[in-house]
Design an enzyme around this catalytic site. Sequence first.
Site, mmCIF file in Angstrom:
data_model
loop_
_atom_site.group_PDB
_atom_site.id
_atom_site.type_symbol
_atom_site.label_atom_id
_atom_site.label_comp_id
_atom_site.label_asym_id
_atom_site.label_seq_id
_atom_site.Cartn_x
_atom_site.Cartn_y
_atom_site.Cartn_z
ATOM 1 C CG ASP A 203 -0.113 0.269 2.616
ATOM 2 O OD1 ASP A 203 0.671 -0.374 2.209
ATOM 3 O OD2 ASP A 203 -0.794 0.249 3.485
ATOM 4 C CB CYS B 30 5.090 -2.323 1.903
ATOM 5 S SG CYS B 30 6.268 -1.603 0.048
ATOM 6 C CG HIS C 195 6.005 -5.189 -1.836
ATOM 7 N ND1 HIS C 195 5.317 -4.614 -1.225
ATOM 8 C CD2 HIS C 195 6.234 -7.121 -0.454
ATOM 9 C CE1 HIS C 195 4.695 -5.042 0.598
ATOM 10 N NE2 HIS C 195 5.093 -6.680 0.058
#
Length: 288
Positions: free
Chosen positions: A149, A152, A268
């Site tokens: 989002d 992270c 990520h």
Amino acid sequence: MDDPKSEQQRILRRHQRERQELQAQIRSLKNSVPKTDKTKRKQLLQDVARMEAEMAQKHRQELEKFQDDSSIESVVEDLAKMNLENRPPRSSKAHRKRERMESEERERQESIFQAEMSEHLAGFKREEEEKLAAILGARGLEMKAIPADGHCMYRAIQDQLVFSVSVEMLRCRTASYMKKHVDEFLPFFSNPETSDSFGYDDFMIYCDNIVRTTAWGGQLELRALSHVLKTPIEVIQADSPTLIIGEEYVKKPIILVYLRYAYSLGEHYNSVTPLEAGAAGGVLPRLL
């Protein structure tokens, strides 16, 4: 100065132009790499995924800065209006037919390439996860999923702290530390579009956006957090040595997992958890 709506329209037009330019660049790259050269083809797919993810993230962050009270319907109207403004003058039936056929062929080739890219990226993701599982398993750890989002990195840090602290507080403390130590961070920042070095005001705006937006955090933000927590931070990667930040501290490290192919939007961070309960501990960090 333009009103917010005019500014939003300007940004949307620029984003549309940048997406078109990127697709033209991608088509040129595709044509330059033989389909039989699997090594170069793999690198091409990685580069394309990275470029598209970087542009998507950049556009999202820019729009966040200029959001106003306009409804989604008004944005759709702006896009429709732009399409009308950019519509070419009427041409002959034969010319329109030729253009339609060329457009359909481009779309067909693009569809083939996107399918190929999706297949390869799925393979890259599996390979990355397998490598990370082996690295973590050797340390008695496994990956713990964190939502993608924009927060992270901060959520992965939060997950490993024994005290309660919000993501918002971690962002605030990160930005505050960077503002207080400008000389330590400013030399590493530049404008991604022009490559010009950041000035002091640019850097202050960047730090403000750490707090105000969902701007993705990276190595420099981790350096700041390491100082804030007085704790080393290790970043485990599939194809690179583990990155250790804050080696001067002696507390039990916070361990993050960095993934390149986990999500379509790009890089990520995930957290880790022990494979077995009762893993050996150490001196845990506290927010200073």
